[in-house]
Each structure stands twice: as C-alpha cells, then as structure tokens.
Design a protein around this motif. Structure first.
Motif, PDB file in Angstrom:
ATOM      1  N   LEU A  69      23.299 104.897 -10.899  1.00  0.00           N
ATOM      2  CA  LEU A  69      22.949 103.876 -11.878  1.00  0.00           C
ATOM      3  C   LEU A  69      24.226 103.173 -12.292  1.00  0.00           C
ATOM      4  O   LEU A  69      25.298 103.785 -12.294  1.00  0.00           O
ATOM      5  CB  LEU A  69      22.315 104.485 -13.121  1.00  0.00           C
ATOM      6  N   THR A  70      24.084 101.922 -12.673  1.00  0.00           N
ATOM      7  CA  THR A  70      25.205 101.208 -13.259  1.00  0.00           C
ATOM      8  C   THR A  70      24.802 100.730 -14.649  1.00  0.00           C
ATOM      9  O   THR A  70      23.803 100.014 -14.798  1.00  0.00           O
ATOM     10  CB  THR A  70      25.629 100.000 -12.413  1.00  0.00           C
ATOM     11  N   LEU A  71      25.543 101.163 -15.639  1.00  0.00           N
ATOM     12  CA  LEU A  71      25.328 100.709 -17.008  1.00  0.00           C
ATOM     13  C   LEU A  71      26.207  99.491 -17.266  1.00  0.00           C
ATOM     14  O   LEU A  71      27.339  99.417 -16.782  1.00  0.00           O
ATOM     15  CB  LEU A  71      25.662 101.813 -18.001  1.00  0.00           C
ATOM     16  N   SER A  72      25.670  98.568 -18.027  1.00  0.00           N
ATOM     17  CA  SER A  72      26.416  97.368 -18.398  1.00  0.00           C
ATOM     18  C   SER A  72      26.548  97.313 -19.908  1.00  0.00           C
ATOM     19  O   SER A  72      25.688  97.811 -20.640  1.00  0.00           O
ATOM     20  CB  SER A  72      25.682  96.116 -17.915  1.00  0.00           C
ATOM     21  N   CYS A  73      27.614  96.683 -20.353  1.00  0.00           N
ATOM     22  CA  CYS A  73      27.848  96.500 -21.789  1.00  0.00           C
ATOM     23  C   CYS A  73      28.318  95.075 -22.004  1.00  0.00           C
ATOM     24  O   CYS A  73      29.341  94.661 -21.447  1.00  0.00           O
ATOM     25  CB  CYS A  73      28.894  97.490 -22.281  1.00  0.00           C
ATOM     26  N   VAL A  74      27.573  94.341 -22.791  1.00  0.00           N
ATOM     27  CA  VAL A  74      27.984  92.978 -23.113  1.00  0.00           C
ATOM     28  C   VAL A  74      28.586  92.968 -24.503  1.00  0.00           C
ATOM     29  O   VAL A  74      28.048  93.561 -25.434  1.00  0.00           O
ATOM     30  CB  VAL A  74      26.784  91.996 -23.004  1.00  0.00           C
ATOM     31  N   VAL A  75      29.715  92.307 -24.637  1.00  0.00           N
ATOM     32  CA  VAL A  75      30.432  92.213 -25.907  1.00  0.00           C
ATOM     33  C   VAL A  75      30.299  90.798 -26.431  1.00  0.00           C
ATOM     34  O   VAL A  75      30.592  89.830 -25.713  1.00  0.00           O
ATOM     35  CB  VAL A  75      31.914  92.569 -25.725  1.00  0.00           C
ATOM     36  N   SER A  76      29.865  90.664 -27.660  1.00  0.00           N
ATOM     37  CA  SER A  76      29.689  89.339 -28.232  1.00  0.00           C
ATOM     38  C   SER A  76      30.298  89.292 -29.629  1.00  0.00           C
ATOM     39  O   SER A  76      30.671  90.306 -30.199  1.00  0.00           O
ATOM     40  CB  SER A  76      28.204  88.981 -28.288  1.00  0.00           C
ATOM     41  N   GLN A 123      29.698  92.650 -31.557  1.00  0.00           N
ATOM     42  CA  GLN A 123      28.516  93.427 -31.201  1.00  0.00           C
ATOM     43  C   GLN A 123      28.610  93.858 -29.746  1.00  0.00           C
ATOM     44  O   GLN A 123      29.083  93.110 -28.900  1.00  0.00           O
ATOM     45  CB  GLN A 123      27.226  92.620 -31.402  1.00  0.00           C
ATOM     46  N   LEU A 124      28.183  95.068 -29.486  1.00  0.00           N
ATOM     47  CA  LEU A 124      28.133  95.580 -28.131  1.00  0.00           C
ATOM     48  C   LEU A 124      26.711  96.011 -27.823  1.00  0.00           C
ATOM     49  O   LEU A 124      26.054  96.611 -28.671  1.00  0.00           O
ATOM     50  CB  LEU A 124      29.077  96.764 -27.939  1.00  0.00           C
ATOM     51  N   GLN A 125      26.272  95.746 -26.643  1.00  0.00           N
ATOM     52  CA  GLN A 125      24.929  96.146 -26.235  1.00  0.00           C
ATOM     53  C   GLN A 125      24.979  96.719 -24.836  1.00  0.00           C
ATOM     54  O   GLN A 125      25.342  96.029 -23.883  1.00  0.00           O
ATOM     55  CB  GLN A 125      23.978  94.963 -26.280  1.00  0.00           C
ATOM     56  N   ALA A 126      24.601  97.977 -24.738  1.00  0.00           N
ATOM     57  CA  ALA A 126      24.551  98.652 -23.447  1.00  0.00           C
ATOM     58  C   ALA A 126      23.153  98.512 -22.853  1.00  0.00           C
ATOM     59  O   ALA A 126      22.154  98.475 -23.577  1.00  0.00           O
ATOM     60  CB  ALA A 126      24.916 100.115 -23.603  1.00  0.00           C
ATOM     61  N   SER A 127      23.091  98.472 -21.553  1.00  0.00           N
ATOM     62  CA  SER A 127      21.812  98.404 -20.845  1.00  0.00           C
ATOM     63  C   SER A 127      21.971  99.040 -19.475  1.00  0.00           C
ATOM     64  O   SER A 127      23.077  99.345 -19.041  1.00  0.00           O
ATOM     65  CB  SER A 127      21.350  96.950 -20.712  1.00  0.00           C
TER      66      SER A 127
END
Length: 125
Positions: free
Chosen positions: A17-24, A2-6
């Motif tokens: 802006l800085t976008l982050s993406c967490v990979v789980s 799963q990937l979630q951008a924020s």
C-alpha cells in the motif's frame, strides 16, 4: 497547517500500500515530516521520518527494509510506501509535520506540531 493522510485499506499479508499525506495551509515545505501509527489497543508508535530536503530518512526497526518514506515539496505531499505488509502492521497511520525552522525528522511525537487525521490500514488473511 492541516495534514490529511489517505490510502489506507484492507489488504492481505504480503501486499503493498502507499499512503499519501497532503499538507495545506501556511506551509514551509522544508519542515521535517514523519509517519506514526497506533495499533488497536496500543500506544502511538514511530514509523518513519524524513528531513525537509528529503535526504535523510529514519525508520523503526520493525519496518526497515519494507517501508519507504518520501516527499514531494513542490506539491506539499508526503508518502509512505509499505511493502510486504504483515498482520502486525495493522494500525491507524498518521502523518505529522514539524514547526517552521525544524528541518530534520524526529523519532519523538512531541517534536511534531502538526498531526493529520489518520488512515486505517488493516492487514488480514
């Protein structure tokens, strides 16, 4: 996987802006990753990609010199730093990941197996 951008939001032209993406999930931290965006009423567009080891990055000409893609494999994160934002950068931004064994980034959406929910970036005066 799963990937979630924020990190999206409403900003004025010229802002950053800085976008982050967490990979789980079951992850291979060496897979290629990318960022795409979809402006209102338009097709999804390539923004940037990065190889599994972070050494090779590619950018669309429209963001080259303003955006920087990076990754932190130890923490399963990817980032998109966006400087000098323009009104035409307004879009939903998606982070993407390639399947295990594919270590390079790619310009083509079809090369990515995993897509996160997007985060909206609005650039408006």
């Amino acid at each position: 996987v799963q990937l979630q951008a924020s990190g999206g939001g409403v900003v004025q032209p010229g802002a950053s802006l800085t976008l982050s993406c967490v990979v789980s999930g079951r992850t291979d931290s060496n897979n290629g990753m990318g960022w795409f965006r979809q402006p209102p009423g338009k097709e999804r567009q390539f923004v940037a990609s990065i190889s599994g080891n972070g050494r090779n990055t590619y950018y669309d000409d429209s963001v080259k010199g303003r955006f920087t893609i990076s990754r932190d494999n130890a923490n399963n994160m990817a980032y998109l730093r966006m400087n000098s934002l323009r009104i035409e950068d307004t879009a939903v931004y998606f982070c993407t990941g390639r399947a295990p064994g594919y270590y390079s980034g790619s310009y083509y959406p079809s090369d990515y197996s995993y897509w996160g929910r997007g985060t909206l970036v609005t650039v408006s005066s």
